[in-house]
Design a protein around this motif. Structure first.
Motif, PDB file in Angstrom:
ATOM      1  N   GLN A   1       2.246  75.204 -42.428  1.00 50.29           N
ATOM      2  CA  GLN A   1       3.153  75.589 -41.357  1.00 50.29           C
ATOM      3  C   GLN A   1       4.480  75.994 -41.966  1.00 50.29           C
ATOM      4  OE1 GLN A   1       3.531  72.432 -38.442  1.00 50.29           O
ATOM      5  NE2 GLN A   1       2.254  73.544 -36.991  1.00 50.29           N
ATOM      6  N   GLN A   2       5.092  77.009 -41.389  1.00 52.44           N
ATOM      7  CA  GLN A   2       6.413  77.425 -41.858  1.00 52.44           C
ATOM      8  C   GLN A   2       7.467  76.533 -41.225  1.00 52.44           C
ATOM      9  OE1 GLN A   2       7.633  81.706 -42.432  1.00 52.44           O
ATOM     10  NE2 GLN A   2       8.880  81.221 -40.641  1.00 52.44           N
ATOM     11  N   ARG A   3       8.306  75.937 -42.061  1.00 53.49           N
ATOM     12  CA  ARG A   3       9.379  75.059 -41.588  1.00 53.49           C
ATOM     13  C   ARG A   3      10.692  75.487 -42.235  1.00 53.49           C
ATOM     14  NH1 ARG A   3       7.081  69.948 -39.901  1.00 53.49           N
ATOM     15  NH2 ARG A   3       5.003  70.461 -39.093  1.00 53.49           N
ATOM     16  N   PRO A   4      11.828  75.240 -41.581  1.00 54.87           N
ATOM     17  CA  PRO A   4      13.120  75.506 -42.223  1.00 54.87           C
ATOM     18  C   PRO A   4      13.425  74.441 -43.270  1.00 54.87           C
ATOM     19  CG  PRO A   4      13.455  74.605 -40.022  1.00 54.87           C
ATOM     20  CD  PRO A   4      11.976  74.807 -40.180  1.00 54.87           C
ATOM     21  N   GLY A   5      13.773  74.892 -44.471  1.00 55.10           N
ATOM     22  CA  GLY A   5      14.065  73.961 -45.547  1.00 55.10           C
ATOM     23  C   GLY A   5      15.552  73.873 -45.819  1.00 55.10           C
TER      24      GLY A   5
ATOM     25  N   GLY B   1      18.297  76.157 -44.416  1.00 57.45           N
ATOM     26  CA  GLY B   1      17.631  76.917 -43.372  1.00 57.45           C
ATOM     27  C   GLY B   1      16.618  77.906 -43.898  1.00 57.45           C
ATOM     28  N   ARG B   2      16.430  77.972 -45.222  1.00 59.57           N
ATOM     29  CA  ARG B   2      15.458  78.918 -45.775  1.00 59.57           C
ATOM     30  C   ARG B   2      14.042  78.443 -45.480  1.00 59.57           C
ATOM     31  NH1 ARG B   2      19.377  78.641 -49.832  1.00 59.57           N
ATOM     32  NH2 ARG B   2      18.232  77.033 -50.940  1.00 59.57           N
ATOM     33  N   PRO B   3      13.185  79.314 -44.929  1.00 57.17           N
ATOM     34  CA  PRO B   3      11.832  78.884 -44.561  1.00 57.17           C
ATOM     35  C   PRO B   3      10.953  78.655 -45.782  1.00 57.17           C
ATOM     36  CG  PRO B   3      12.094  81.231 -44.164  1.00 57.17           C
ATOM     37  CD  PRO B   3      13.451  80.706 -44.561  1.00 57.17           C
ATOM     38  N   PHE B   4      10.061  77.704 -45.687  1.00 55.65           N
ATOM     39  CA  PHE B   4       9.079  77.457 -46.736  1.00 55.65           C
ATOM     40  C   PHE B   4       7.776  77.020 -46.072  1.00 55.65           C
ATOM     41  CE2 PHE B   4      10.490  73.243 -45.769  1.00 55.65           C
ATOM     42  CZ  PHE B   4       9.442  72.397 -46.094  1.00 55.65           C
ATOM     43  N   ARG B   5       6.707  76.986 -46.846  1.00 51.63           N
ATOM     44  CA  ARG B   5       5.409  76.582 -46.323  1.00 51.63           C
ATOM     45  C   ARG B   5       5.151  75.110 -46.648  1.00 51.63           C
ATOM     46  NH1 ARG B   5       0.776  81.288 -47.000  1.00 51.63           N
ATOM     47  NH2 ARG B   5       1.792  82.823 -45.638  1.00 51.63           N
TER      48      ARG B   5
ATOM     49  N   LEU C   1      11.136  63.559 -51.744  1.00 54.44           N
ATOM     50  CA  LEU C   1      10.304  62.454 -51.260  1.00 54.44           C
ATOM     51  C   LEU C   1      10.918  61.830 -50.010  1.00 54.44           C
ATOM     52  CD1 LEU C   1       9.398  60.749 -54.643  1.00 54.44           C
ATOM     53  CD2 LEU C   1       7.878  62.103 -53.208  1.00 54.44           C
ATOM     54  N   ILE C   2      12.241  61.732 -49.975  1.00 56.38           N
ATOM     55  CA  ILE C   2      12.945  61.106 -48.846  1.00 56.38           C
ATOM     56  C   ILE C   2      14.057  62.033 -48.405  1.00 56.38           C
ATOM     57  CG2 ILE C   2      14.371  59.152 -48.129  1.00 56.38           C
ATOM     58  CD1 ILE C   2      12.884  57.474 -50.204  1.00 56.38           C
ATOM     59  N   GLY C   3      14.134  62.269 -47.105  1.00 55.48           N
ATOM     60  CA  GLY C   3      15.158  63.126 -46.548  1.00 55.48           C
ATOM     61  C   GLY C   3      14.846  63.429 -45.099  1.00 55.48           C
ATOM     62  N   PRO C   4      15.645  64.258 -44.443  1.00 54.49           N
ATOM     63  CA  PRO C   4      15.335  64.643 -43.060  1.00 54.49           C
ATOM     64  C   PRO C   4      13.989  65.353 -42.987  1.00 54.49           C
ATOM     65  CG  PRO C   4      17.569  65.281 -43.671  1.00 54.49           C
ATOM     66  CD  PRO C   4      16.894  64.859 -44.927  1.00 54.49           C
ATOM     67  N   ARG C   5      13.129  64.918 -42.096  1.00 54.30           N
ATOM     68  CA  ARG C   5      11.799  65.506 -41.982  1.00 54.30           C
ATOM     69  C   ARG C   5      11.903  66.952 -41.505  1.00 54.30           C
ATOM     70  NH1 ARG C   5       7.020  65.400 -44.210  1.00 54.30           N
ATOM     71  NH2 ARG C   5       5.332  65.938 -42.798  1.00 54.30           N
ATOM     72  N   PRO C   6      11.220  67.923 -42.178  1.00 52.07           N
ATOM     73  CA  PRO C   6      11.300  69.322 -41.735  1.00 52.07           C
ATOM     74  C   PRO C   6      10.575  69.507 -40.406  1.00 52.07           C
ATOM     75  CG  PRO C   6       9.685  69.084 -43.494  1.00 52.07           C
ATOM     76  CD  PRO C   6      10.362  67.746 -43.356  1.00 52.07           C
ATOM     77  N   LEU C   7      11.260  70.082 -39.444  1.00 54.72           N
ATOM     78  CA  LEU C   7      10.730  70.253 -38.101  1.00 54.72           C
ATOM     79  C   LEU C   7      10.411  71.722 -37.842  1.00 54.72           C
ATOM     80  CD1 LEU C   7      13.342  68.057 -36.177  1.00 54.72           C
ATOM     81  CD2 LEU C   7      11.082  67.335 -36.993  1.00 54.72           C
ATOM     82  N   LEU C   8       9.535  71.956 -36.877  1.00 53.03           N
ATOM     83  CA  LEU C   8       9.337  73.307 -36.387  1.00 53.03           C
ATOM     84  C   LEU C   8      10.629  73.774 -35.718  1.00 53.03           C
ATOM     85  CD1 LEU C   8       5.781  72.923 -34.844  1.00 53.03           C
ATOM     86  CD2 LEU C   8       6.353  74.311 -36.829  1.00 53.03           C
ATOM     87  N   LEU C   9      10.852  75.077 -35.727  1.00 53.13           N
ATOM     88  CA  LEU C   9      12.075  75.607 -35.122  1.00 53.13           C
ATOM     89  C   LEU C   9      12.199  75.193 -33.662  1.00 53.13           C
ATOM     90  CD1 LEU C   9      12.262  79.209 -36.631  1.00 53.13           C
ATOM     91  CD2 LEU C   9      13.703  77.255 -37.177  1.00 53.13           C
ATOM     92  N   ALA C  10      11.042  75.122 -32.959  1.00 53.03           N
ATOM     93  CA  ALA C  10      11.084  74.748 -31.544  1.00 53.03           C
ATOM     94  C   ALA C  10      11.551  73.311 -31.351  1.00 53.03           C
ATOM     95  CB  ALA C  10       9.699  74.937 -30.921  1.00 53.03           C
ATOM     96  N   ASP C  11      11.377  72.446 -32.361  1.00 50.00           N
ATOM     97  CA  ASP C  11      11.755  71.035 -32.253  1.00 50.00           C
ATOM     98  C   ASP C  11      13.125  70.745 -32.845  1.00 50.00           C
ATOM     99  OD1 ASP C  11       9.257  70.537 -31.144  1.00 50.00           O
ATOM    100  OD2 ASP C  11       8.333  70.202 -33.096  1.00 50.00           O
ATOM    101  N   HIS C  12      13.798  71.767 -33.353  1.00 49.38           N
ATOM    102  CA  HIS C  12      15.104  71.566 -34.001  1.00 49.38           C
ATOM    103  C   HIS C  12      16.175  71.430 -32.932  1.00 49.38           C
ATOM    104  CE1 HIS C  12      17.844  71.874 -37.450  1.00 49.38           C
ATOM    105  NE2 HIS C  12      18.643  72.501 -36.607  1.00 49.38           N
ATOM    106  N   ALA C  13      16.873  70.311 -32.911  1.00 51.39           N
ATOM    107  CA  ALA C  13      17.911  70.064 -31.904  1.00 51.39           C
ATOM    108  C   ALA C  13      19.103  70.979 -32.146  1.00 51.39           C
ATOM    109  CB  ALA C  13      18.356  68.607 -31.944  1.00 51.39           C
ATOM    110  N   PRO C  14      19.550  71.731 -31.127  1.00 49.84           N
ATOM    111  CA  PRO C  14      20.711  72.621 -31.298  1.00 49.84           C
ATOM    112  C   PRO C  14      21.956  71.829 -31.691  1.00 49.84           C
ATOM    113  CG  PRO C  14      19.561  73.064 -29.223  1.00 49.84           C
ATOM    114  CD  PRO C  14      18.982  71.787 -29.775  1.00 49.84           C
TER     115      PRO C  14
END
Length: 507
Positions: free
Chosen positions: A332-336, A339-343, A395-408
């Motif tokens: 899945q493509q997520r913002p890294g 904000g750069r997208p990665f797989r 290994l530890i950090g903010p979990r990458p979310l789908l753009l639709a789940d990213h809180a504005p």
């Protein structure tokens, strides 16, 4: 041809060194000449087995500095094939005389580590050149994703233009070709996903992978498209709100207009609407010394974990192929970071999203028994160790979310590499709202340290073994409390989550 030969020689040298080092590890670094001489027949068989194995997995055809998950999985497969072939041939030749039983196992791990490691090092060296010392945070909206319809000279022109001049603002997610035998092939490293008539299914598949398509660029003349293809493109434009642009027609008509895919002169990226203007604070957090120490720990732990978990990854991959068919991995493509997208990669735990008749299937119908087991114990997340190794994740950090789940308004959580696990995951996980997750992630960014990371690791083990627990109201209250204390100086302009607002009023 010469370059491929050099790459093959490097791979063979790594395989030979891995075999010798495996013998030294097995014998506690006993360097007696007779020990090395006894290994020579098996070493020769390993190198002889490596030549066809490297060719079968096409390891000498990839560009190391642009390597990815597929290349690393091919390296793992080649390591297993090399050792299995060497053991089989050795048994036929001399009954593996002088070869300890544990040697092939150690050898396989070291070969895999060497083949993957040299490719990761080349990638990191390439992408490390010319990077700015500070981290600029991009908008969470990411680049514009497009599909290209057609394979011809105009297609090549368009793809080269996007690669050269878009500055990452336009991403070609795949091509659609009229000929069925072209499906699955690559054009300038972009995969042919199917035919224009199948665009509805392809758009649905990409949506499952977290890749919303904004535009379809047609590089074929209109008359070269079948009636079914034109109808399918028109329906996709009407139903999905996707723009369809006929690039070939613009060129033929000589219209004086900006071609599809052209971008404005480069400048600083605009912030997404609602995002607080906190660039200085974000960059200050990203420059904290702990993140550099954390990166070293990430690489060391991920590399060791990949080596020791390689057999488990292969077994899970085989289960996924037997259960669902290839491929074994889902992305899945997520913002890294920035904000750069990665797989982001996972083991496949579900069947395909669409039935043969085109009907969208419910998730519960797509999940298998093995898939439930892998998800329950989060084993499907293990391929993300490769994302950690190449620098896309931590290994530890903010979990990458789908753009639709990213809180504005919470783009600050993109200031560092996303993690396989994080503070929000051990404080409620799926039970949390999007804003509560974001608040907990921002709290972690401000308080990250070795002690907090060890607490997250222990909490993650508890979640894996005992399952997710209810949301931790105290942790949520603490996170929102810090954000609200900063609201007085204008640092935050985000409304508190409803749950925190209720907790504050009842306190």
């Amino acid at each position: 041809m010469r370059h491929r030969l050099v790459l093959s020689v490097i791979d063979l040298s790594l395989i030979g060194l891995a075999t010798l080092f495996a013998q030294l590890l097995r014998d506690s670094f006993d360097t007696r000449p007779e020990q090395i001489l006894a290994l020579l027949p098996y070493l020769g068989l390993s190198l002889a087995s490596a030549i066809p194995a490297l060719g079968a997995f096409r390891l000498n055809q990839s560009i190391w500095r642009l390597s990815g998950m597929a290349d690393y999985l091919s390296a793992l497969g080649a390591a297993v094939l090399i050792v299995a072939s060497a053991v089989g041939l050795g048994f036929l030749v001399n009954r593996l005389d002088g070869v300890a039983r544990s040697l092939p196992i150690i050898q396989a791990h070291l070969i895999a580590f060497g083949l993957v490691g040299v490719r990761v090092a080349a990638r990191l060296r390439h992408f490390g050149r010319g990077k700015a010392a500070t981290l600029a945070l991009a908008s969470a909206e990411g680049p514009e994703n497009i599909l290209v319809v057609g394979i011809n000279v105009i297609t090549e022109l368009y793809l080269r233009s996007v690669a050269e001049f878009s500055g990452g603002r336009v991403r070609v997610m795949g091509l659609l070709a009229s000929r069925e035998n072209q499906t699955g092939r690559l054009v300038h490293r972009h995969r042919v996903l199917g035919s224009p008539e199948q665009i509805a299914r392809i758009l649905g598949d990409l949506q499952v992978h977290g890749v919303p398509i904004a535009r379809v660029v047609v590089t074929l003349p209109v008359e070269d498209l079948s009636l079914e293809a034109r109808t399918a493109l028109h329906e996709a434009e009407e139903r999905s709100g996707i723009r369809v642009e006929f690039f070939a027609e613009h060129i033929r008509s000589g219209e004086s207009r900006k071609p599809a895919g052209a971008v404005a002169p480069s400048g600083p990226p605009e912030q997404s609407s609602g995002a607080p203007a906190r660039g200085g604070l974000q960059q200050a957090m990203a420059r904290r010394p702990y993140w550099r120490v954390k990166r070293v720990l990430d690489v060391a732990v991920a590399a060791c974990a990949i080596v020791f978990l390689a057999p488990l990854l292969l077994v899970m991959g085989l289960f996924a192929i037997v259960e669902f068919g290839p491929p074994a991995f889902f992305w899945q493509q997520r913002p890294g970071v920035g904000g750069r997208p990665f797989r982001l990669y996972k083991i496949r735990t579900m069947g395909r999203p669409f039935a043969p008749d085109g009907r969208r299937m419910a998730d519960v119908d797509r999940l298998s028994v093995i898939g439930r087991f892998l998800r329950r114990f989060h084993l499907d997340e293990l391929p993300q160790l490769f994302n950690v190794l190449i620098g896309e994740m931590s290994l530890i950090g903010p979990r990458p979310l789908l753009l639709a789940d990213h809180a504005p308004g919470f783009d600050e959580r993109l200031a560092v590499r996303p993690g396989m696990t994080g503070w929000a995951q051990i404080k409620g996980g799926r039970c949390l709202s999007a804003q509560d997750k974001a608040a907990l992630d921002v709290w972690y960014l401000r308080n990250a340290g070795l002690g907090v990371d060890l607490q997250i690791l222990m909490g993650t083990l508890r979640v894996i073994l005992l399952g997710e627990r209810e949301a931790d109201a105290e942790a949520i209250r603490q996170a929102w409390g810090e954000l609200q204390r900063e609201a007085g100086d204008g640092a935050w302009r985000v409304a508190p989550a409803p749950r925190w607002a209720e907790a504050r009023s009842s306190a």
